[in-house]
Design a protein around this motif. Structure first.
Motif, mmCIF file in Angstrom:
data_model
loop_
_atom_site.group_PDB
_atom_site.id
_atom_site.type_symbol
_atom_site.label_atom_id
_atom_site.label_comp_id
_atom_site.label_asym_id
_atom_site.label_seq_id
_atom_site.Cartn_x
_atom_site.Cartn_y
_atom_site.Cartn_z
ATOM 1 N N GLY A 124 0.836 -1.196 0.000
ATOM 2 C CA GLY A 124 0.000 0.000 0.000
ATOM 3 C C GLY A 124 0.865 1.238 0.000
ATOM 4 N N ASN A 125 0.448 2.259 0.729
ATOM 5 C CA ASN A 125 1.161 3.534 0.707
ATOM 6 C C ASN A 125 2.565 3.449 1.283
ATOM 7 O OD1 ASN A 125 -0.941 4.964 -0.499
ATOM 8 N ND2 ASN A 125 -1.928 5.359 1.466
ATOM 9 N N ILE A 126 2.781 2.559 2.248
ATOM 10 C CA ILE A 126 4.116 2.357 2.799
ATOM 11 C C ILE A 126 4.889 1.366 1.947
ATOM 12 C CG2 ILE A 126 5.393 1.427 4.766
ATOM 13 C CD1 ILE A 126 3.227 2.562 6.586
ATOM 14 N N GLY A 127 4.267 0.232 1.652
ATOM 15 C CA GLY A 127 4.952 -0.823 0.919
ATOM 16 C C GLY A 127 5.431 -0.417 -0.452
ATOM 17 N N ASP A 128 4.662 0.418 -1.164
ATOM 18 C CA ASP A 128 5.105 0.782 -2.510
ATOM 19 C C ASP A 128 6.323 1.700 -2.469
ATOM 20 O OD1 ASP A 128 3.875 3.165 -1.755
ATOM 21 O OD2 ASP A 128 2.622 3.320 -3.563
ATOM 22 N N ALA A 141 4.716 9.425 8.030
ATOM 23 C CA ALA A 141 3.596 9.305 7.110
ATOM 24 C C ALA A 141 4.122 8.930 5.722
ATOM 25 C CB ALA A 141 2.831 10.625 7.047
ATOM 26 N N PRO A 142 3.372 8.140 4.957
ATOM 27 C CA PRO A 142 3.862 7.691 3.645
ATOM 28 C C PRO A 142 4.398 8.781 2.727
ATOM 29 C CG PRO A 142 1.921 6.450 4.241
ATOM 30 C CD PRO A 142 2.080 7.509 5.298
ATOM 31 N N PRO A 143 3.793 9.973 2.648
ATOM 32 C CA PRO A 143 4.330 10.977 1.720
ATOM 33 C C PRO A 143 5.755 11.422 2.019
ATOM 34 C CG PRO A 143 2.081 11.528 2.325
ATOM 35 C CD PRO A 143 2.504 10.412 3.232
ATOM 36 N N VAL A 193 10.479 -10.538 9.929
ATOM 37 C CA VAL A 193 9.227 -9.899 9.542
ATOM 38 C C VAL A 193 9.236 -8.477 10.090
ATOM 39 C CG1 VAL A 193 6.711 -9.955 9.709
ATOM 40 C CG2 VAL A 193 8.007 -12.100 9.529
ATOM 41 N N ILE A 194 9.333 -7.503 9.195
ATOM 42 C CA ILE A 194 9.331 -6.095 9.586
ATOM 43 C C ILE A 194 7.901 -5.601 9.524
ATOM 44 C CG2 ILE A 194 10.165 -3.780 9.041
ATOM 45 C CD1 ILE A 194 12.584 -5.096 7.703
ATOM 46 N N GLU A 195 7.360 -5.240 10.680
ATOM 47 C CA GLU A 195 5.966 -4.789 10.704
ATOM 48 C C GLU A 195 5.902 -3.290 10.935
ATOM 49 O OE1 GLU A 195 3.521 -3.657 12.853
ATOM 50 O OE2 GLU A 195 4.401 -3.835 14.833
ATOM 51 N N THR A 196 4.987 -2.643 10.207
ATOM 52 C CA THR A 196 4.931 -1.186 10.155
ATOM 53 C C THR A 196 3.654 -0.617 10.769
ATOM 54 O OG1 THR A 196 3.731 -0.993 8.057
ATOM 55 C CG2 THR A 196 6.109 -1.369 7.918
ATOM 56 N N LEU A 212 0.574 16.426 9.826
ATOM 57 C CA LEU A 212 1.325 15.254 10.283
ATOM 58 C C LEU A 212 2.252 14.739 9.195
ATOM 59 C CD1 LEU A 212 1.698 13.077 12.533
ATOM 60 C CD2 LEU A 212 -0.104 11.780 11.385
ATOM 61 N N ILE A 213 1.858 14.901 7.940
ATOM 62 C CA ILE A 213 2.676 14.373 6.847
ATOM 63 C C ILE A 213 4.005 15.112 6.710
ATOM 64 C CG2 ILE A 213 0.664 13.585 5.556
ATOM 65 C CD1 ILE A 213 1.115 15.967 3.656
ATOM 66 N N ARG A 214 4.180 16.224 7.393
ATOM 67 C CA ARG A 214 5.435 16.966 7.319
ATOM 68 C C ARG A 214 6.446 16.517 8.377
ATOM 69 N NH1 ARG A 214 4.354 21.892 4.675
ATOM 70 N NH2 ARG A 214 2.131 22.284 4.416
ATOM 71 N N LEU A 215 5.993 15.768 9.360
ATOM 72 C CA LEU A 215 6.770 15.607 10.577
ATOM 73 C C LEU A 215 7.564 14.309 10.618
ATOM 74 C CD1 LEU A 215 4.128 16.839 13.175
ATOM 75 C CD2 LEU A 215 5.846 18.168 11.930
ATOM 76 N N GLY A 216 8.760 14.417 11.178
ATOM 77 C CA GLY A 216 9.584 13.242 11.432
ATOM 78 C C GLY A 216 10.318 13.429 12.747
ATOM 79 N N LEU A 217 10.806 12.353 13.287
ATOM 80 C CA LEU A 217 11.569 12.388 14.525
ATOM 81 C C LEU A 217 12.943 11.785 14.283
ATOM 82 C CD1 LEU A 217 8.762 11.047 16.875
ATOM 83 C CD2 LEU A 217 9.681 13.360 16.924
#
Length: 232
Positions: free
Chosen positions: A9-13, A136-138, A88-91, A211-216
Motif C-alpha cells: 500500500g502507501n508504505i509498501g510501494d 507518514a507515507p508521503p 518480519v518487519i511490521e509497520t 502530520l505528513i510533514r513531521l519526522g523524529l
C-alpha cells in the motif's frame, strides 16, 4: 536479498521502490485489488513481480508486514507457517475505525500492548521487528528530506539481534538512519510516538494534515555535552 511485501500500500510501494533501487528482488502482494499495483510493477521492471499474499510470504527471506490493523487476523490466517524463521518487519499502528470510517488510536490497547507484540504472539516462530511506523507515507522517501540538515530516524525494536541487524541494513537502503530502540516491548513507545506527532501536528502546526510533514530523529551533541560545575 529476497523481500516479500504484504501488503503493498502507501508504505509498501515506497519501500519497494527504494529496495529495488538498492538491488533487492521483490514479490509484491496486495490485500485487495492487485490491479492497482500495475503502475508500480511497470516502474520496477524485472526487480519485482506480483504474487499473492501467501506467495510473497513464501518468497521473502525478509517480509514487510504492512497490513491494515483490522486485517491482521485474516492475513495471518493466509500466510500460515510461511513466515516461520523469517525476519518480519511490521509497520503497523493500532488504529481503530468508527462506523463512518474515522480512524483513531486504540488507546486502551496501547496501554498494555503493541501491534508488534500481538503479531509475535500470532506468529511465534517469526522474527518480528518493529520499524517504519513513525513517518507518514508521503515523507517515507529519502528525497522528501533532501533539503533537511538532519534526516529523520527510523526507530526499530526487536528481541532478535540478528533480525535487527537485517532491518538496520534495509532502513539504510531506504535512505534513512536506523535507531535501535530494542527490545520488542519498546514498540509500545514507538507506537505512542504516533499519538505525540498527532498532538504536535494539531497544536504546533494547526491541523492534523500537517502530520505528513513531521519526522523524529536522534541528534547527537557535537563535539560533546557541555558540563558545568553545579552551583548550590
Amino acid at each position: 536479498m529476497r523481500i516479500g511485501i504484504l501488503n503493498t500500500g502507501n508504505i509498501g510501494d515506497r519501500l519497494a521502490r527504494a529496495w529495488a533501487a538498492a538491488g533487492h528482488d521483490l514479490v509484491v502482494a496486495k490485500d485487495g485489488e492487485d490491479r492497482k499495483l500495475a503502475p508500480l510493477l511497470a516502474e520496477l521492471g524485472d526487480k519485482a513481480r506480483l504474487g499473492t499474499i501467501r506467495e510473497a510470504a513464501t518468497f521473502g527471506e525478509v517480509v514487510l508486514f504492512s497490513v491494515y490493523w483490522p486485517r491482521v487476523e485474516a492475513i495471518v490466517d493466509i500466510v500460515g507457517d510461511a513466515l516461520d524463521g523469517k525476519v518480519v518487519i511490521e509497520t503497523m499502528n493500532p488504529l481503530g475505525v468508527t462506523a463512518d470510517f474515522q480512524h483513531f488510536h486504540d488507546l486502551d490497547f496501547m496501554r498494555d500492548g503493541s501491534t508488534s507484540e500481538d503479531l509475535q504472539a500470532r506468529l511465534p516462530r517469526a522474527r518480528i521487528v518493529k520499524a517504519f511506523s513513525t513517518l507518514a507515507p508521503p515523507v517515507l522517501e529519502a528525497a522528501a528530506w533532501s533539503a533537511s540538515p538532519v534526516p529523520p530516524g527510523i526507530f526499530y525494536a526487536t528481541d532478535d539481534a540478528a533480525a535487527g541487524h537485517v532491518a538496520r541494513g534495509l532502513i539504510g537502503d531506504a535512505g534513512f538512519r536506523p535507531v535501535n530502540a530494542d527490545p520488542l516491548r519498546a514498540a509500545r513507545q514507538i507506537e505512542q510516538l504516533g499519538v505525540l506527532l498527532h498532538h504536535v501536528a494539531d497544536h504546533e502546526y494547526g491541523g492534523d494534515t500537517d502530520l505528513i510533514r513531521l519526522g523524529l530523529t536522534v541528534v547527537e551533541a557535537d563535539p560533546s555535552p557541555i558540563v558545568r560545575e553545579r552551583t548550590a
